[in-house]
Design an enzyme around this catalytic site. Structure first.
Site, PDB file in Angstrom:
ATOM      1  N   SER A 149     103.703 -17.389  64.555  1.00 29.67           N
ATOM      2  CA  SER A 149     102.757 -18.112  65.400  1.00 29.67           C
ATOM      3  C   SER A 149     102.867 -17.507  66.791  1.00 29.67           C
ATOM      4  CB  SER A 149     103.117 -19.604  65.449  1.00 29.67           C
ATOM      5  OG  SER A 149     102.459 -20.261  66.512  1.00 29.67           O
ATOM      6  N   TYR A 162     109.697 -26.073  66.612  1.00 34.18           N
ATOM      7  CA  TYR A 162     108.673 -25.166  66.085  1.00 34.18           C
ATOM      8  C   TYR A 162     108.810 -23.788  66.729  1.00 34.18           C
ATOM      9  CZ  TYR A 162     104.069 -23.732  64.339  1.00 34.18           C
ATOM     10  OH  TYR A 162     103.040 -23.087  63.690  1.00 34.18           O
TER      11      TYR A 162
END
Length: 281
Positions: A149, A162
């Protein structure tokens, strides 16, 4: 001759060009994984979609194989390896795409939430790489594609678990790119910013304020999963080590590296905004 050696010796040669490649995609029944599976089939690739459903989901495109695979289970990974060996005689592209969304401030998000996201988003990728690297070494060819990501490169506030998991995927991918190159194995890491997908459905942490923000960013994003998949496939074709999929991501990536004060100011402002929102500053 052992069954393992027999299969290796009878394997069709690995392919390094679009069309006719053998591709395994985790999390391939929805979101970016589904978009990649559909695009690969359109190119003439053979595709194995793996996901959590016990039976083949209706979303899986016609022409793709399906297998249940939980990326947290080594037994499931071994079954995936056996499937491609027995059905195809090998694999050309492994796409470690499965993942969950999470968001939370360090004093709100629980350790169990940390353990969940690390087990799926980071160790799930590690398990895939460990399982298929011996096969790729036997073939002296293969391509590992790990979905990280932009959060793996740009570490904003309120997303520590995350960010840490995705940064780990970036580091793993860079490491393996150098480690496996002598065997003709390519490694790419995909770092998209937010795009429209069903990723928000996996949110289940304690920090509801952060999850509301993540929900808005995902559902209101300008790019679709199909658009991201098209860019990812082009990056795979070019053997790009880091695949950035959008203008915002490229701007943030290069700002952090070339104009660090501007990046620090932007991140500091975001942290202050988050503190005000939570009523602690």
């Amino acid at each position: 001759m052992s069954r393992r050696a027999e299969l290796a010796n009878s394997s069709p040669p690995a392919r390094d060009t679009p069309g006719g490649r053998r591709v395994l995609i985790t999390g391939g029944a929805s979101g970016l994984g589904l978009a990649l599976a559909t695009a690969c089939l359109g190119r003439g690739d053979r595709v194995l979609v793996v996901d959590l459903a016990e039976t083949r989901p209706s979303s899986v495109p016609e022409g793709a194989d399906y297998l249940r695979l939980d990326v947290r289970s080594q037994q499931d990974w071994d079954a995936g390896l056996a499937h491609v060996r027995d059905r195809w005689g090998g694999l050309d592209v492994l796409v470690n795409n499965a993942g969950v969304a999470t968001g939370g401030r360090i004093d709100v998000e629980s350790i169990s939430d940390w353990e969940r996201v690390l087990d799926i988003n980071l160790l799930g990728v590690v398990r895939g790489c460990q399982t298929f690297t011996p096969l790729f070494k036997e073939q002296r060819a293969g391509h590992i594609v790990n979905t990280a990501s932009l959060a793996g490169l740009i570490h904003g506030p309120g997303m520590s678990s995350y960010n840490a998991a995705k940064a780990g995927v970036v580091a793993l991918s860079e490491t393996l790119g150098f480690e496996l190159a002598p065997w003709g194995i390519h490694v790419s890491v995909v770092c998209p910013a937010f795009f429209r997908t069903n990723l928000h459905e996996s949110l289940q942490g304690k920090d509801t304020a952060m999850e509301e923000t993540a929900l808005k960013l995902i559902t209101r994003a300008s790019m679709s999963a199909d658009e991201v998949a098209e860019i990812v496939l082009k990056g795979i074709d070019r053997h790009k080590r880091v695949i950035l999929t959008d203008r915002l991501g490229r701007q943030a990536f290069w700002t952090k590296r070339l104009v660090r004060p501007a990046y620090n100011a932007m991140a500091t402002k975001a942290g202050q905004k988050l503190a005000r929102k939570s009523g602690n500053a």
